[in-house]
Every structure is written in C-alpha cells, then in structure tokens.
Design an enzyme around this catalytic site. Sequence first.
Site, PDB file in Angstrom:
ATOM      1  N   SER A 103     -19.401  10.893  10.328  1.00  0.00           N
ATOM      2  CA  SER A 103     -18.405  10.276  11.184  1.00  0.00           C
ATOM      3  C   SER A 103     -17.208  11.212  11.296  1.00  0.00           C
ATOM      4  CB  SER A 103     -18.012   8.902  10.628  1.00  0.00           C
ATOM      5  OG  SER A 103     -17.195   8.208  11.547  1.00  0.00           O
ATOM      6  N   TYR A 105     -15.072  10.590  22.386  1.00  0.00           N
ATOM      7  CA  TYR A 105     -15.577  11.006  21.067  1.00  0.00           C
ATOM      8  C   TYR A 105     -14.970  10.129  19.975  1.00  0.00           C
ATOM      9  CZ  TYR A 105     -16.751  13.982  17.075  1.00  0.00           C
ATOM     10  OH  TYR A 105     -17.235  14.454  15.881  1.00  0.00           O
ATOM     11  N   LYS A 145     -17.079   7.601  17.303  1.00  0.00           N
ATOM     12  CA  LYS A 145     -17.005   7.655  15.847  1.00  0.00           C
ATOM     13  C   LYS A 145     -16.514   6.330  15.257  1.00  0.00           C
ATOM     14  CE  LYS A 145     -18.912  11.495  15.519  1.00  0.00           C
ATOM     15  NZ  LYS A 145     -20.220  11.592  14.842  1.00  0.00           N
TER      16      LYS A 145
END
Length: 364
Positions: A182, A215, A219
């Site tokens: 992550s 993005y 995550k």
Amino acid sequence: MSQEFDIKPELGLAVGRFLYSQFFRTPPPPSQSFANQTVIVTGSNVGLGFEAARHFYRLNCAQLILAVRSVSKGETAKEDIVRSVKHRTDADAIQVWPLDLSSTESTLAFADRVKTELPRVDVVVENAGINNTTWVAVENGWEQTIQVNVINTLLLALALLPKLAQTKSEFPDSIPHLAIVSSEVHHFTKFVEANAPDIYARLNDEKAFNGGDRYNVSKLLEVLFVRELVARLNTAATNHSTSTSAPTTSTSTSPVVITLVNPGLCVSQLDRDLPRPLQLVLGLLRLLVGRSTEVGSRTFVHAASAGPASHGQFMSDGQNQDVESWIYSDTGRQVQKKVFDQTLKVLETRRPGLAESVGLTVRV
C-alpha cells in the site's frame, strides 16, 4: 452528489510523519531465513519487487516465483538475481510466471496455476501496481488504476488465501503471510467517491476522473478493504470456535498473517506511465527525499515475516503504524464497510464463490 461522508484528512500530521520516516527511519537489512518456503512476488522484474525478490533468494527461500507481465523481462531479472547472490547456484529455484493484473483472465489463471502446481505457498507479496494520472479504460470499461491496484490485486489475494491456509494446515511450522503493498498516500485523499451510491460506477466514470487523486484513492481502497476483511475473518473464526466449543484467545488465530506494507517514497519505476514533465518532477523528489530501491524493498521482507501482532495492520519502516485518523471514527467504519461490501460484490462477479472460499458471505 450528496455529501454523506465529510472526510477531512489530517494533511499536516501525515506530511510530518512522512518526512520523519524518510529522513530519520531506515528499515534494517532483513536477515531472517526463508528456508523451505515458497515465495511469490508480483511485479518483480523491476524496482521494489525485484529487490525484494533478490532478498528472498538471498535469504534461502526454497522456491521463488517472479510474477510479471513480461516473461522475457522476468527472465532477465532472474539472471541478475542469480548472478548477484554468490552463495547460491540453484537458478532453478526461481521461476518466472506471467501475470497481468489489467486482465481478470490472467489474474485467475495465475491463481489457478499456483493452486495446482505449487505444493505450498508461504509468502505472497502483492507489489504490482501502477500510477497513471490520465484516463485509460481497460477490460469492460474499468479505469486502469482501479482495475490493477484494487480489484484484481484483491481478487488475487482472496483467490490465494485458501492456498496459504492450506500450507499452514499441511506444514504446521509455516506461518504464511499475505503482504499487500500500500502507501502512505492513503492519508492524502478526501475520497469524495465514497459519497456515490455505487463507488465503482463513480470511479469508472471518465467525466468524474481526478487523475491527481486516483493513485491515492486506490491505496486507500486497499487499506479499507484489508482492514474490514481481517475484521470479518476474525469474527467468523471466533463464531466458529464458539459454535464448536473450541477455546478462544484474545490474540489472532488466523492461519495467515495479512498485512498492508508501506515502503515509503523510493527510487522506483512507479512513475513510468506518467507524462514526461511530471516524471521529471517526481524523479527529482525521489532523488532528494526518497530511499534507495533496495532500502524500500526491505519493508516487504519484514512484512513477509511479521508476527501475529501485525495481522491486519499497516506497516511502515518494518513496524505497525496507524492509518489515517478518520478511518478509526464512526464515519471511517461506515465507509470501510461500504467499500468492502461493494468491492466484494465486484470480486464475486469475477469468481463466483470467492467469498465463501475464504469464509465470508456477500451481504445484499
């Protein structure tokens, strides 16, 4: 879009924690043995995955699977690893298998091959991911970052969980690990898509696409799903133990240690799909603030050998760390459940029966 959830990340705290980690914390070189273990690392022909794979081979894993989009590049990576680790000459301990997370067919074919061809799986490090600020639609109109970083990453995770649990059953000395890579950028998003009735319909709407935040959102979705997954698996295990009159303890009895791992900002290939000017800016930032690729990869190895206290935890610098503070609130619990339920329904469409295979049920 109505404002069901007003998410306010604590950006100042997150930036301070990030800078402290980058400048004052260095994950120690891993030294624990992986003898007799079978290890899978996705996205392992370059960058962090490649350096992590080198560590696992150096630390004497019995079998190492490099899961990569390009088999030819994977073979080149294998040659480099074998050449660099002087105390081993068993190149056949490393295999290169194709895996393209933009394709559900490829993802499920890889999982099925693992189940049928590998006698055991002790470690899975899901490192493969992309950072793309432009809209790209792949299979059935799915936005590429969500398809790769979230849906098929989690599809692979759940598809491999039974094999990891089976390894624990057949090899009691093993402590299987599933580490999903992550990022601390989950701290930086307001996740406005959480307010949509259907989160994934919103994420797959090109008109609503926010490339600068995508993005970060991907995550965060990983963090929320894994936290809820572990909570529900723990509840299911407790209920089963109670129904069978088996003794229960306050610590995790999961056969698989599931972790989220943050490598920090590192020199890597993550920005390779970004526009050239942005690549240059982020490349300079990585050079000024970032860790080396090898140092960042150490965090993967630490997560792959973490104790039960790290089950369901977000790990940075080889240690458990809090996730973004709003996630612990009532709002966070509601968002986490919404994300989990909607994600699991998507995963079930791609492999019916997946939830049941890991001890879960799909909530309608």
